[in-house]
Enzyme design. Sequence first.
Site, short mmCIF file in Angstrom:
data_model
loop_
_atom_site.label_atom_id
_atom_site.label_comp_id
_atom_site.label_asym_id
_atom_site.label_seq_id
_atom_site.Cartn_x
_atom_site.Cartn_y
_atom_site.Cartn_z
N ASP A 258 9.94 23.96 -3.78
CA ASP A 258 8.78 23.33 -3.11
C ASP A 258 8.61 21.81 -3.54
O ASP A 258 9.43 21.44 -4.56
CB ASP A 258 7.40 24.24 -3.50
CG ASP A 258 6.43 24.06 -2.53
OD1 ASP A 258 6.46 23.13 -1.66
OD2 ASP A 258 5.51 24.96 -2.40
C1 BGC Z 1 3.76 23.32 0.17
C2 BGC Z 1 4.83 24.02 0.91
C3 BGC Z 1 5.06 23.15 1.96
C4 BGC Z 1 5.83 21.80 1.44
C5 BGC Z 1 6.29 20.77 2.45
C6 BGC Z 1 4.29 21.75 -0.15
O1 BGC Z 1 3.39 21.21 -0.97
O2 BGC Z 1 3.64 24.21 -1.06
O3 BGC Z 1 4.42 25.38 1.59
O4 BGC Z 1 6.28 23.80 2.91
O5 BGC Z 1 4.57 21.05 0.76
O6 BGC Z 1 5.41 20.09 3.11
#
Ligand code: BGC
Length: 717
Positions: A258
């Site tokens: 993440d």
């Molecule tokens: C979120 C994810 C997301 C990623 C990319 C993160 O902050 O937790 O769910 O896919 O950002 O945007």
Amino acid sequence: MEQKELKKLVSAMSLEEKALQLTQYPVYELDESAEAVVTGLCDLGGIDREALWHTGTILNAPNGETVQSIRKTRREKGISDPFPFMLDVIHGYRTIYPVPLAMACTFNTALIEDCAELAATEASCDGVDVTFSPMVDLGRDARWGRVMEGAGEDPYWSGEVGKAMIRGYHRGGIACCVKHFAGYGAAEAGREYNTTDISERNLREYYLCAYRACLEEQPELFMSSFNLLNGKPILGHKEIMIDLLRKEWGFDGVVISDFGAVEELHEHGYCETGRDCARVALSGGLDIEMGSSVYASYLPELVRTGAVSEAQLDEAVLRVLELKNKLGMYENPERNTDLQKRDEVTLSKSGRAISRRAVEEGSVLLKNNGVLPLKESAKIALVGPFASTREIIGNWAGKGRIEECVPVKEGVEKLLQRAVPYASGCSWKLFDTDESGFEEAERISAQADCIVACVGEHMMNSGEAHSRADIRIPEIQRKLIAKLHKLKKPLVLVVFGGRPLVLSEVEAFADAILYVWQPGTEGGNGIANLLYGKAIPCGKTVMSFPRSSGQCPIYYNCFSTGRPKKQDMPSALSGEEWRTGYDDEYNSPLYPFGYGLSYTEFMYSDLKLSAARMKRGGKITATVNLKNVGSRDGYETVQWYIRDLFASVVRPVKELKGYEKVFLKAGEERSISFEINEELLKFYTDGGEYAAEKGAFELFVGGNSRDCLKTNFELVD
Ligand code: BGC
């Protein structure tokens, strides 16, 4: 391309190039002058901007034109490596359908699949190759802001929803990523990014189920989660990331972190240095690092000093190349980017119609004393902060544009073909105290036959980093509702929320409550159809509605205590001092899992089993008679639950094992059947084996998890 050619490509890369293959940054970083969006400009760490052109993949895709221009610049720089664009397409791309939690309430996997396909088609023409969806984190605590992105509290149903989404994305031509692995939804107290402590049993039986089910549809990626699990960050959990995901489940796709999570290993207090973050993440099974750059900064050196093996690095790089190969990008690096087709498919009439249907099927009618459906001739007053706003599209709305979203007022006026008196009454802001708009709302309401109040929480009060400690409708709106109630006119609440809000204080004031979640682009049209009976409500909630924030987490598939309450009442009222429960609150939720009314009524009768005993390996069939006893046609979701009465480890009081969404004309009846087999009765026994234990079971059937018919059967050797 053949596997051996991909391997050749890997071996021709320098260590620096390999590290960049595993690095993913947001697209705006390629443009030094770009305004920071969403997360702000990242800390680029040890990599320079020029190196960013050489990363293996990229986060976000502004639009097809930019995607094409970035691909062109890379070619001009002599970079021939294919370059997948990855984006969070969560509940639609430009045509936004309701948030995933609402989609799950449709209990219609074909519709969920169609919506995902629609999103994928719009996205892929505009340059998107991969979506970071489905999110299948189990959501038992409504305080957690991200419950809106998932499918609620049931592990089996979450898996079915995730699978349908994957099928849809694949049909629409994009790859997808199951997230957030693992257990993120168990964040303590629902506080975002908070620690989780989940026993092996709880993980396997509940939290991991949906991720595993998703593997059946072959998602290309998995995303690791932000949380600590039992004292270690997920990225440090070889047991989860390697032993379970790779070895036991056999997942051979790409694992991506993440955003910023690799660097955050330091913040967690797990890795002292950036070098260590990189080492731990790679040896912990992570392929792509998103949003930070410790891989690019340290992996080459870690390999040179022997701290991580080059073979391990190569394996991760190979998986990224395999993904590009699966996407067909060696033959066709532009993939589906097609600006002409994009303009045809974007916000099409048919796409909007599917999204409107999803609003109609995902909204849940929680209460109705007969005031709904409204008569078109009735004089209504439309009030509340969500009556006229377009900000009902929902958080994580991809490229959806607020200005393209239909507000309730517009939908209702289009349906009625006339203007409707409207006053917002107050704002949606959580701590607002300004009551100056009440008077106008009361004035127009006093002149109406019926008040339709659009209330709830704003779309930016749920989603990532939007947990809430108090999940009641904001106080200013509660005050407005109380004032409207005093007018003694029929009062319909249309409630918006990215979670099941606490409705206890307003429930008694309302003649009807239609829960519409965050409905997306076609919100106003779908809601108007429901209010006026052009569509019949059929959504069933996939999360229990707590009576108060203090009840969270609350879920139907819980365990019995040794001292179950005789009456579901606060002890202070029932006098049952020695029974477990609250002194000041009921044990049960306000509305249970699976609950939702229709404009017609269904009656269940004659629950029968083909045999009361089932041999191992055999099966028995349950049948129930379902009759539409109301005066309108409608859909009912028949829900089958099972309880294993006594086992080597205690089993939940009920578990959803199957369902069927049935359409019955007014007066029609039908026999519905359900097959029970040994597989459905399996769990992780005390010995750790996944097996069914012989003995007595209860079978329940009903239109929600509380009001069920019940019978018994036995599993015998
Ligand atoms: C979120 C994810 C997301 C990623 C990319 C993160 O902050 O937790 O769910 O896919 O950002 O945007």
